[in-house]
Design a protein around this motif. Structure first.
Motif, PDB file in Angstrom:
ATOM      1  N   PHE A  23       0.830  -1.204   0.000  1.00  0.00           N
ATOM      2  CA  PHE A  23       0.000   0.000   0.000  1.00  0.00           C
ATOM      3  C   PHE A  23       0.867   1.257   0.000  1.00  0.00           C
ATOM      4  CE2 PHE A  23      -2.029  -3.552   1.972  1.00  0.00           C
ATOM      5  CZ  PHE A  23      -3.330  -3.538   1.487  1.00  0.00           C
ATOM      6  N   ARG A  24       0.630   2.127  -0.969  1.00  0.00           N
ATOM      7  CA  ARG A  24       1.349   3.420  -0.979  1.00  0.00           C
ATOM      8  C   ARG A  24       0.385   4.498  -1.441  1.00  0.00           C
ATOM      9  NH1 ARG A  24       7.176   1.822  -3.818  1.00  0.00           N
ATOM     10  NH2 ARG A  24       7.442  -0.089  -2.610  1.00  0.00           N
ATOM     11  N   TYR A  25       0.360   5.573  -0.678  1.00  0.00           N
ATOM     12  CA  TYR A  25      -0.542   6.667  -1.016  1.00  0.00           C
ATOM     13  C   TYR A  25       0.108   7.527  -2.093  1.00  0.00           C
ATOM     14  CZ  TYR A  25      -4.400   9.824  -0.193  1.00  0.00           C
ATOM     15  OH  TYR A  25      -5.547  10.566  -0.338  1.00  0.00           O
ATOM     16  N   GLU A  26       0.049   7.024  -3.345  1.00  0.00           N
ATOM     17  CA  GLU A  26       0.653   7.739  -4.469  1.00  0.00           C
ATOM     18  C   GLU A  26      -0.460   8.265  -5.352  1.00  0.00           C
ATOM     19  OE1 GLU A  26       4.332   6.320  -6.180  1.00  0.00           O
ATOM     20  OE2 GLU A  26       3.744   4.292  -5.623  1.00  0.00           O
ATOM     21  N   ARG A  27      -0.120   9.156  -6.293  1.00  0.00           N
ATOM     22  CA  ARG A  27      -1.140   9.626  -7.230  1.00  0.00           C
ATOM     23  C   ARG A  27      -1.424   8.494  -8.211  1.00  0.00           C
ATOM     24  NH1 ARG A  27      -1.842  12.448 -11.834  1.00  0.00           N
ATOM     25  NH2 ARG A  27       0.373  12.514 -12.370  1.00  0.00           N
ATOM     26  N   GLY A  32      -0.342   1.769 -14.092  1.00  0.00           N
ATOM     27  CA  GLY A  32       0.802   1.067 -13.510  1.00  0.00           C
ATOM     28  C   GLY A  32       1.219   1.591 -12.136  1.00  0.00           C
ATOM     29  N   ARG A  33       0.428   2.500 -11.568  1.00  0.00           N
ATOM     30  CA  ARG A  33       0.748   3.023 -10.234  1.00  0.00           C
ATOM     31  C   ARG A  33      -0.543   3.118  -9.437  1.00  0.00           C
ATOM     32  NH1 ARG A  33       5.259   4.956  -8.607  1.00  0.00           N
ATOM     33  NH2 ARG A  33       6.149   5.338 -10.653  1.00  0.00           N
ATOM     34  N   TYR A  34      -0.657   2.307  -8.421  1.00  0.00           N
ATOM     35  CA  TYR A  34      -1.903   2.228  -7.662  1.00  0.00           C
ATOM     36  C   TYR A  34      -1.625   2.359  -6.171  1.00  0.00           C
ATOM     37  CZ  TYR A  34      -2.781   0.231 -12.191  1.00  0.00           C
ATOM     38  OH  TYR A  34      -2.812   0.043 -13.543  1.00  0.00           O
TER      39      TYR A  34
HETATM   40 MG    MG Z   1       7.854   4.694  -6.036  1.00  0.00          MG
END
Ligand code: MG
Ligand code: ATP
Length: 423
Positions: free
Chosen positions: A113-117, A121-123
């Motif tokens: 889990f990562r709070y990314e935008r 391919g990025r969740y």
């Molecule tokens: Mg990264």
């Protein structure tokens, strides 16, 4: 019907072809890793926050802004894991599995889990498969995990991937490199993003991991880490290169590669497809010690499942699937017997027990991407045959009901060539 409940932003459901791809990759990867002596471990998705702060580094993007951290009912600081290594090390130390001169090889799979935008391919919830070796530092181990990753990408028929390698050296090498980076950036500080201005003071090497294009352009002029490696670190990466060459693994040296986690030292690497990292890892000789364990060097990698599934060219699972449908006059006992015979031949057979019209049944098989359909009705019962239909071509043929070999072969064949009849 109004859809009242929705999943959270950046958190997806994995189903259909993507889920089938996950299954396929997990089974290829576990078979491969187990052949090299790696054992699967199952780890919690939740840990105390300080485990990640301590291992990944307070000043990394992951810990400083991407963690799902909160307090539990007793006010304890906990986080959803953003990666797998910290938990693996915690677990092995806790179970006393890293003491003495033993070698441990493990692999894991699960959600991170990562709070990314969120973007392609990025969740915010994504899946990683990772492997790690805990043993004395030998470039043969670094080469082994790289070779396994390379084999896995080939098994998944990923086209046009590249492997970049760098060495982050030892603490002394990094310290002189940091000084050189700081010196080179003097006078350019104003042009850097606010994050990099801060990083320059607190964790200089982190600037190289900045995604801001203006910063990246400035960093192009920086010297490479390779000029700052001591003899031991230089020899180590040189030996790794020799092993990779001898094993036929293609790579290039990427002197700007630093990775987004602080625990790395020595060799680091990234397998990329279209400029996006699919598998990434390196060596972390100090991490076990840092987390309270013995002096135990280690190396490993993590693989982004969503990115690998998108880049892979997997055999459609439909090739090994068949549906068995009973039409008027067919006997359920015959259907069950033939379905079991085919299952014993490794074919996945879905039986429709309900009595619905043939047309409707075909629609169901379409939805489930089933290409081959075995039909059993009154005519087939009488002749002791089954009718095999290829849903792509519409072609049908009659096959003796108990000639399992021939029926299975025809199901697994790419196309069936036969007379066309109407159902
Ligand atoms: Mg990264
Ligand atoms: P990136 O530079 O793309 O942000 P990273 O350096 O943060 O990647 P790692 O922490 O090394 O990535 O994780 C290993 C792999 O996990 C990555 O190479 C990538 O394939 C995948 N990954 C990382 N973050 C995400 C995400 N938010 N969504 C999907 N996959 C991810």
């Amino acid at each position: 019907m109004a859809k009242k409940y929705k999943s959270l932003r950046g958190i997806r459901d994995i189903s259909g072809a993507e889920a089938a791809g996950f299954n396929e990759i997990i089974s290829k990867a576990s078979e491969l890793l187990e052949k090299y002596g790696y054992e699967r471990i199952f780890l919690p998705v939740i840990e105390y926050t300080n485990l990640f702060a301590r291992s990944i580094g307070e000043d990394t993007d992951i810990v400083s802004k991407e963690m799902y951290s909160f307090k539990d009912k007793k006010g304890r600081d906990i986080s959803l894991r953003p990666e797998g290594t910290a938990g693996a090390v915690r677990s092995l130390i806790q179970a006393d599995q890293l003491s003495g001169k033993i070698r441990r090889k493990i692999y894991y799979f699960g959600p991170m889990f990562r709070y990314e935008r969120p973007q392609k391919g990025r969740y915010r919830q994504f899946y990683q498969l990772g492997c790690e070796v805990y043993s004395f530092p030998s470039p043969y181990h670094d080469a082994e995990i790289i070779e396994i990753a390379d084999k896995l990408l080939k098994l998944c028929r990923v086209k046009d991937y590249s492997l970049g390698i760098n060495s982050l050296g030892c603490a002394e090498d990094r310290s002189s490199y940091k000084k050189a980076v700081k010196k080179k950036l003097e006078g350019k500080v104003e042009k850097l993003c606010p994050d990099c201005r801060r990083r320059l003071k607190t964790n200089t090497l982190r600037v190289l991991d900045c995604k801001n294009s203006r910063c990246r352009e400035i960093y192009q002029e920086l010297p490479g880490m390779d000029d700052f490696l001591c003899d031991d670190c230089g020899d180590y990466i040189e030996k790794l290169r020799q092993i990779l060459d001898s094993r036929g693994v293609k790579y290039s040296i990427d002197s700007g590669l630093v990775r987004g986690l602080d625990y790395y030292n020595g060799p680091v690497f990234e397998f990329k497809v279209n400029d996006s990292a699919v598998i990434a890892g390196g060596r972390y000789n100090k991490l076990v010690r840092e987390l309270g364990g013995p002096d135990m060097p280690a190396c490993g990698w993590g693989l982004g499942m969503e990115r690998l599934v998108a880049a892979a060219n997997l055999e459609p699972a439909s090739q090994k699937k068949a549906a068995l449908i009973k039409v008027e006059g067919g006997r359920i006992e015959t259907c069950r017997r033939i379905a079991d015979n085919l299952r014993n031949k490794g074919i996945s057979v879905s039986e429709g027990y309900e009595d619905i019209s043939t047309g409707k049944k075909f629609k169901i098989t379409d939805k489930n991407r089933i290409v081959k359909v075995v039909i059993i009705g009154g005519e087939e019962e009488k002749n002791k045959t089954v009718t095999l239909r290829d849903m792509e071509t519409g072609k049908q043929e009659s096959v003796p009901a108990d000639d399992v070999e021939s029926l299975a072969r025809k199901i697994l064949a790419k196309k069936i060539l036969a007379r066309k009849t109407d159902v």
